[in-house]
Design a protein around this motif. Structure first.
Motif, PDB file in Angstrom:
ATOM      1  N   ALA A 136       1.286   4.060  -2.982  1.00 34.10           N
ATOM      2  CA  ALA A 136       1.108   5.499  -2.741  1.00 34.10           C
ATOM      3  C   ALA A 136       2.336   6.268  -3.217  1.00 34.10           C
ATOM      4  CB  ALA A 136       0.858   5.754  -1.261  1.00 34.10           C
ATOM      5  N   ALA A 137       3.520   5.688  -2.960  1.00 28.71           N
ATOM      6  CA  ALA A 137       4.753   6.351  -3.380  1.00 28.71           C
ATOM      7  C   ALA A 137       4.854   6.428  -4.902  1.00 28.71           C
ATOM      8  CB  ALA A 137       5.963   5.617  -2.810  1.00 28.71           C
ATOM      9  N   PRO A 166       4.703  10.553   0.441  1.00 23.70           N
ATOM     10  CA  PRO A 166       3.541  10.555  -0.450  1.00 23.70           C
ATOM     11  C   PRO A 166       2.253  10.679   0.347  1.00 23.70           C
ATOM     12  CG  PRO A 166       4.932   8.624  -0.807  1.00 23.70           C
ATOM     13  CD  PRO A 166       5.445   9.312   0.404  1.00 23.70           C
ATOM     14  N   ALA A 167       1.216  11.179  -0.303  1.00 25.15           N
ATOM     15  CA  ALA A 167      -0.070  11.346   0.372  1.00 25.15           C
ATOM     16  C   ALA A 167      -0.537  10.024   0.961  1.00 25.15           C
ATOM     17  CB  ALA A 167      -1.105  11.856  -0.621  1.00 25.15           C
ATOM     18  N   GLY A 168      -0.925  10.051   2.201  1.00 25.49           N
ATOM     19  CA  GLY A 168      -1.435   8.839   2.835  1.00 25.49           C
ATOM     20  C   GLY A 168      -0.404   8.084   3.642  1.00 25.49           C
ATOM     21  N   VAL A 169       0.853   8.438   3.513  1.00 27.25           N
ATOM     22  CA  VAL A 169       1.899   7.704   4.230  1.00 27.25           C
ATOM     23  C   VAL A 169       2.355   8.556   5.417  1.00 27.25           C
ATOM     24  CG1 VAL A 169       4.205   6.718   4.057  1.00 27.25           C
ATOM     25  CG2 VAL A 169       2.642   6.601   2.106  1.00 27.25           C
ATOM     26  N   VAL A 221       5.447   4.078   8.779  1.00 23.32           N
ATOM     27  CA  VAL A 221       6.569   3.494   8.035  1.00 23.32           C
ATOM     28  C   VAL A 221       7.568   2.872   9.001  1.00 23.32           C
ATOM     29  CG1 VAL A 221       8.549   4.034   6.567  1.00 23.32           C
ATOM     30  CG2 VAL A 221       6.322   5.038   6.065  1.00 23.32           C
ATOM     31  N   LEU A 255       6.305  -0.304  10.671  1.00 16.92           N
ATOM     32  CA  LEU A 255       6.349  -1.390   9.691  1.00 16.92           C
ATOM     33  C   LEU A 255       7.793  -1.891   9.505  1.00 16.92           C
ATOM     34  CD1 LEU A 255       5.004  -3.090   7.420  1.00 16.92           C
ATOM     35  CD2 LEU A 255       5.397  -1.162   5.882  1.00 16.92           C
ATOM     36  N   LEU A 262      -5.667   5.965   2.688  1.00 17.66           N
ATOM     37  CA  LEU A 262      -4.490   5.331   3.300  1.00 17.66           C
ATOM     38  C   LEU A 262      -3.968   6.135   4.494  1.00 17.66           C
ATOM     39  CD1 LEU A 262      -2.723   2.810   2.961  1.00 17.66           C
ATOM     40  CD2 LEU A 262      -1.170   4.169   1.545  1.00 17.66           C
ATOM     41  N   GLY A 298       0.828  -1.216   0.000  1.00 18.41           N
ATOM     42  CA  GLY A 298       0.000   0.000   0.000  1.00 18.41           C
ATOM     43  C   GLY A 298       0.856   1.257   0.000  1.00 18.41           C
ATOM     44  N   TYR A 299       1.882   1.282   0.861  1.00 16.00           N
ATOM     45  CA  TYR A 299       2.776   2.445   0.910  1.00 16.00           C
ATOM     46  C   TYR A 299       3.532   2.608  -0.411  1.00 16.00           C
ATOM     47  CZ  TYR A 299       2.176   3.260   5.956  1.00 16.00           C
ATOM     48  OH  TYR A 299       1.675   3.575   7.205  1.00 16.00           O
TER      49      TYR A 299
END
Lengths: 151, 487
Positions: A25-26, B445-448, B453, B456, B231, A21-22
């Protein structure tokens, strides 16, 4: 597959899904796919963690039910939030809230609270930690330490 | 400043001082100072855990975030329906039994015992001290704003006055004073929040009318993710859901419980208290958005949502109670963190146990004072470093402690190398990532979000390194600790 194995599968697949998902998005991918990955990730990691918390090697029926509730409520709530159509100001409200907001606030944010604490209380009552049980555990641990080779 | 607000504020501080004085007289051992003498009932423990886990952000920043960004902001608090039970099931019983079997007093000590490693214990202690200084500094700043709002002192004098009160009872009474002031403060927070919820949901013609006003003016706001990408909301849920398993100010409370069998009621009490206290967040955010959508003047800053609502749309006595509730939320959090950092500085970084109890008590008090003064100096500088440290703190607790502690306590295959690698990556990575984002050297980025991070990454590092070094796992786990993990 045993309960703990299911727990490991959910945890690892959930973390992998969040990483995807990340990454999406990236890479500037559309929001829906990344959100689907994120939805599965949240539901799977939390449900998997519950299963891994099982004392001993087997997962009790109560804990399995808790994990199922967490996984089901979160995944269904997020899926409905993603999939239901956008409301208008004239549309029907659910308990005073727009339908999708109500699903998020009352379904995801409240429903688990009506089940999980009581499931825990019931499971803990089945394996009490009274003074005798703790004394037995402490004595067993002392015996194990005495018998352990010094390191 | 209203006279009523000031009088209620004075009464609040007098009540805190009274409780602290009572508790300080009973703080004669290091056990009382660090774990409240293991003599706390489950109601006190659960409400203290709730109070210390919610800072002033829950009353000021949270409603402001909801007002500004829409429903996506509630994903920070939605996990509260799950986290109380999750924490009890994963760690509650195991940490409490470890205290019975090994006399463990701190979270780093539990990690040291789990991995039979002084280095793991020291690294965890260092993470707690670093994060605590930043977290306490940001809370001192917030306390200055609240004291200024209540008494009109100015922010800096308000910060010094508020800090002096919380430092006094934290240093003198330690966790025993902290846990009983937390009970009072938690009850105040929950009561004030419930009253605000009743007033806010009746505002502007009721919740349905508020909903229609918002949908007409800004339909995206009331969408399930608010005005941010989905996200982003889901990342909040991940961090504040799983990340709760690494919040030492909550986990530390398990050591204090008098009767471990009563732990069974912790999730029910904690979850109920938490949900009631968080009602304000949702109700004020929605009410103020609806008010502005219906023609009220827009807020100058989102963080003005709560104060504007209280001063313009609520009875003055309720405003007074909530402002005291905000001070309560901040002070209960600060006290818990000061005690954790003091324990880390006196027991974990220079590994000590079995010393003269009076010496440990005296060291605990000096360490509390030192950490608090350091945080106050940082807060008085009021530069960007303070804000950075505040952001850094929550994420650091989650990424440094969740893998090694939460998963280490349920997985016999976890290894010392996995724990050390994940903690080192978490400390360095969180500082670099949050620092780069804060200084605008990096845009995610948008949503992160950075905390998501790093949590994770540290989990993947922990699982990966433990798996690669799995041959050592059995040799690094004492048989008695294994027995506790299986309970």
């Amino acid at each position: 597959m045993t309960g703990r194995r299911v727990g490991w599968f959910l945890l690892v697949s959930g973390l992998a899904s969040l990483a995807v998902g990340y990454l999406l998005a990236a890479l500037g991918s559309s929001g829906t796919l990344a959100a689907s990955c994120g939805s599965y990730a949240v539901a799977a990691t939390l449900a998997g963690t519950f299963l891994l918390a099982a004392p001993g090697r087997t997962v009790s029926r109560g804990l399995a039910l808790v994990a199922a509730v967490v996984f089901g409520v979160l995944l269904a709530g997020f899926a409905l939030a993603l999939g239901l159509p956008v409301e208008s100001a004239e549309g029907p409200l659910l308990l005073g809230l727009p339908r999708r907001a109500a699903i998020v606030l009352l379904g995801v944010g409240l429903l688990p609270a009506l089940v999980l604490p009581w499931a825990y209380a019931r499971a803990a009552a089945a394996d009490p930690l009274d003074a005798a049980a703790i004394r037995a555990l402490v004595e067993e641990c002392e015996r194990l330490r005495r018998e352990a080779p010094s390191s | 400043m209203s006279g009523t607000i000031a009088i209620v504020g004075v009464l609040y501080f007098i009540a805190c001082a009274g409780i602290a004085t009572w508790a300080t007289r009973r703080t004669t051992t290091s056990g009382a100072f660090f774990v409240a003498g293991r003599g706390v009932g489950v109601w006190v423990m659960a409400i203290a855990a709730m109070a210390s886990s919610l800072s002033g952000f829950a009353f000021i920043g949270g409603p402001g975030l909801l007002y500004a960004r829409g429903l996506g902001a509630v994903y920070i608090i939605l996990p509260a329906a799950i986290t109380g039970t999750l924490t009890a099931w994963v760690l509650g019983r195991r940490l409490r039994l470890l205290a019975e079997v090994r006399g463990v007093v701190t979270i780093p000590e539990a990690l040291g015992v789990r991995y039979r490693s002084v280095l793991v214990r020291r690294l965890a202690g260092a993470a707690i001290v670093i994060a605590t200084v930043g977290y306490v500094a940001t809370n001192f700043l917030a306390l200055g704003l609240v004291v200024d709002a209540v008494f009109g002192t100015g922010v800096v004098p308000g910060m010094v006055i508020g800090a002096a009160v919380v430092i006094a009872y934290s240093t003198a009474g330690g966790m025993l004073a902290g846990v009983y002031t937390d009970l009072f403060q938690g009850a105040l927070m929950a009561g004030a929040s419930l009253l605000v919820f009743v007033v806010a949901t009746a505002d502007g013609g009721g919740l349905a009318a508020q909903g229609r006003s918002i949908l007409a003016a800004d339909p995206g706001w009331f969408g399930p993710w608010g005005n941010a990408p989905p996200l982003a909301a889901l990342s909040f849920f991940f961090v504040f859901g799983l990340g709760t398993l690494g919040q030492p100010q909550v986990l530390h409370k398990f050591y204090m419980l008098r009767d471990p069998d009563r732990l069974r009621w912790y999730p029910a009490i904690m979850t109920s208290a938490m949900l009631v206290t968080l009602l304000l967040w949702v109700a004020v955010g929605i009410a103020m958005k609806a008010a502005v959508a219906s023609g009220a003047p827009a807020l100058a800053r989102p963080d003005d949502a709560t104060t504007t609502f209280l001063l313009t749309r609520a009875p003055v006595l309720l405003a007074a109670l909530v402002l005291s509730g905000v001070a309560a939320a901040i002070m209960s959090t600060v006290n818990a963190f000061l005690n954790l950092a003091a324990a880390a500085l006196t027991r974990d970084i220079p590994v000590r146990s079995g010393h003269d109890d009076r010496v440990m008590l005296r060291r605990g008090r000096w360490a509390t004072l030192a950490v608090a003064l350091l945080a106050l100096v940082l807060a008085l500088r009021a530069d960007t470093l303070v804000a950075l440290l505040g952001v850094f703190a929550w994420g650091l607790f989650a990424s440094a402690l969740v893998p090694a502690l939460a998963f280490g306590m349920v997985w016999e295959g976890a290894t010392r190398a996995g724990a050390l690698a994940s903690m080192a990556v978490a400390i360095v990575g969180t500082l670099l990532l949050e620092g780069a984002v804060h200084e605008r050297a990096l845009t995610l980025p948008a949503g992160v979000n950075g905390s998501g991070v790093m949590l994770l990454v540290s989990l993947l590092v922990f699982l990966g390194v433990s798996w690669l070094t799995r041959a050592r796992a059995a040799g690094e786990l004492d048989a008695d600790v294994r027995l506790v993990m299986r309970r």
